[in-house]
Write an enzyme that holds these catalytic residues in place. Sequence first.
Site, PDB file in Angstrom:
ATOM      1  N   LYS A  82       0.833  -1.200   0.000  1.00 44.07           N
ATOM      2  CA  LYS A  82       0.000   0.000   0.000  1.00 44.07           C
ATOM      3  C   LYS A  82       0.869   1.253   0.000  1.00 44.07           C
ATOM      4  O   LYS A  82       1.906   1.298   0.687  1.00 44.07           O
ATOM      5  CB  LYS A  82      -0.912  -0.002   1.224  1.00 44.07           C
ATOM      6  CG  LYS A  82      -1.893   1.181   1.289  1.00 44.07           C
ATOM      7  CD  LYS A  82      -2.774   1.089   2.516  1.00 44.07           C
ATOM      8  CE  LYS A  82      -3.726   2.257   2.620  1.00 44.07           C
ATOM      9  NZ  LYS A  82      -4.597   2.186   3.813  1.00 44.07           N
ATOM     10  N   SER A 158      -9.246   2.803   3.410  1.00 49.12           N
ATOM     11  CA  SER A 158      -8.313   3.424   2.495  1.00 49.12           C
ATOM     12  C   SER A 158      -7.436   2.431   1.743  1.00 49.12           C
ATOM     13  O   SER A 158      -6.649   2.827   0.876  1.00 49.12           O
ATOM     14  CB  SER A 158      -7.424   4.406   3.264  1.00 49.12           C
ATOM     15  OG  SER A 158      -6.628   3.741   4.227  1.00 49.12           O
ATOM     16  N   SER A 182      -9.683   0.802   7.637  1.00 48.38           N
ATOM     17  CA  SER A 182      -9.137   0.867   6.279  1.00 48.38           C
ATOM     18  C   SER A 182      -8.636  -0.453   5.717  1.00 48.38           C
ATOM     19  O   SER A 182      -8.378  -0.553   4.522  1.00 48.38           O
ATOM     20  CB  SER A 182      -8.017   1.904   6.212  1.00 48.38           C
ATOM     21  OG  SER A 182      -8.544   3.199   6.348  1.00 48.38           O
TER      22      SER A 182
END
Length: 479
Positions: A82, A158, A182
């Site tokens: 990520k 996210s 997230s």
Amino acid sequence: MDADDIAYLSATELVAAYRAKTLSPVEVTRTVLERIDRLNPTLNAFVLVDPEAAMRDARASEARWRRGEPAGPIDGVPTSVKDLILAKGWPTLRGSRTVDPKGPWDEDAPSTARLREAGAVLLGKTATPEFGWRGSTDSPLSGITRNPWDTTRTPGGSSGGATSAIAAGLGALATGTDGGGSIRIPAAFTGTVGLKAHFGRVPAWPLSPMGTVAHVGGQTRTVRDTALMLDVLSRPDARDWMALPPPAAGWAQALDADGGADLRGLRIAYSPRLGYVPHVDAEIEAAVARAAEVFASLGARVERVDPGIDDPAGIFAVHWFSSARNLLHRLPAEKLALLDAGLRDSIEFAARYTIDDFLDAQKARGELAVRLQRFHRDWDLLLTPGTAVQPFDVGLVMPPLPPGVTPINGADWTWWTPFSFPFNLTQQPALVMGCGFSAGGLPLSLQLVAPNHREDLCLRAARAYEQVTPWGAMRPRLA
């Protein structure tokens, strides 16, 4: 085996194929890179792909497997990072035009370092909303990321780039972060598996701007892969002074030893609204009710019980908004103007909080954690929906407001994620996985919350449910 089938093999299956020499890391990596090249222009799951580095990793892995000397339990498995997590040699831009891409980018975060040590093939960086601030994934820097099940819908956030990739077969493993849901929100929106382990279980460095509500973890398609990834990511790193010691035995090994889908002796409290949530999508609520029946059929004692807590949205808002303000409010005016408008509004909103507000919220947070620990003396797991809403249209911070819901402000995403952020405050392990599909073909998901340090309970129940239901084997129909 065709390319689609190879792309959807789990990490567990890939490692078994490498050991049996029926597949090679080079063949698998080439297949996944070709798939990224074909699908990423539509999905926008990756913000950086490094084919040369990936193939270099794959060739090194192939040589180790030929010698019978794999570096670790995920050697040769295609994996992504990520873009909130440092990876040496790659920019970590956090979805923001305010970050200088020149770097230097000369260190791995602990999770990235553990992946390299275990032999993972690192493909690239996945998309995030700016600084991970929202529960849907689009940013001023990289644009809109889309859900493979319906590209007009968000994959959540996210860690939406990570789960979009995983759900589309663009790698078997991905790292994510969870400062209010997230990891779990995008797992819910894509029908994948996301575990927020207990705080400190996965070492983190540098510490998230969201402080002790923020966790690092893995995104996968299967429960065993989640356990396998936790085995790798939880290895120690001296840079995290709050990290927990690793367990004596691995989580994947424990699942393998348990083997079956027998949950006799497990006590599960089923709480469809936590006693206070005003709105949950009817299809989600029905799917989780059916899942509760499945857990009971596997031998668990399942009762409808609320944990007896009040809505902690106000406590979380002080922690989260104050942290966002502390991170960004000192930016010069020309950089503030580059931020996502909703994030900028959140920074301005947080100016109302005082140090007394923050300390009061810390005290209330502690009381909430104690209340839930007392609840777990009687219940091994808490079963809830994964989210209150189904995946909504891309480009939005939130779906249309239902009756009876009043958000904290115009950038508030917590009302539709009421099952996520409470357990960032308490730091407990929480796992989200698919439990069905809507009439429109969108994933529906459940959440299992365990007492402190008991990831094994989440994994055991989730694996048992996975073994007797078809949801994890289903794939989106991608062109």
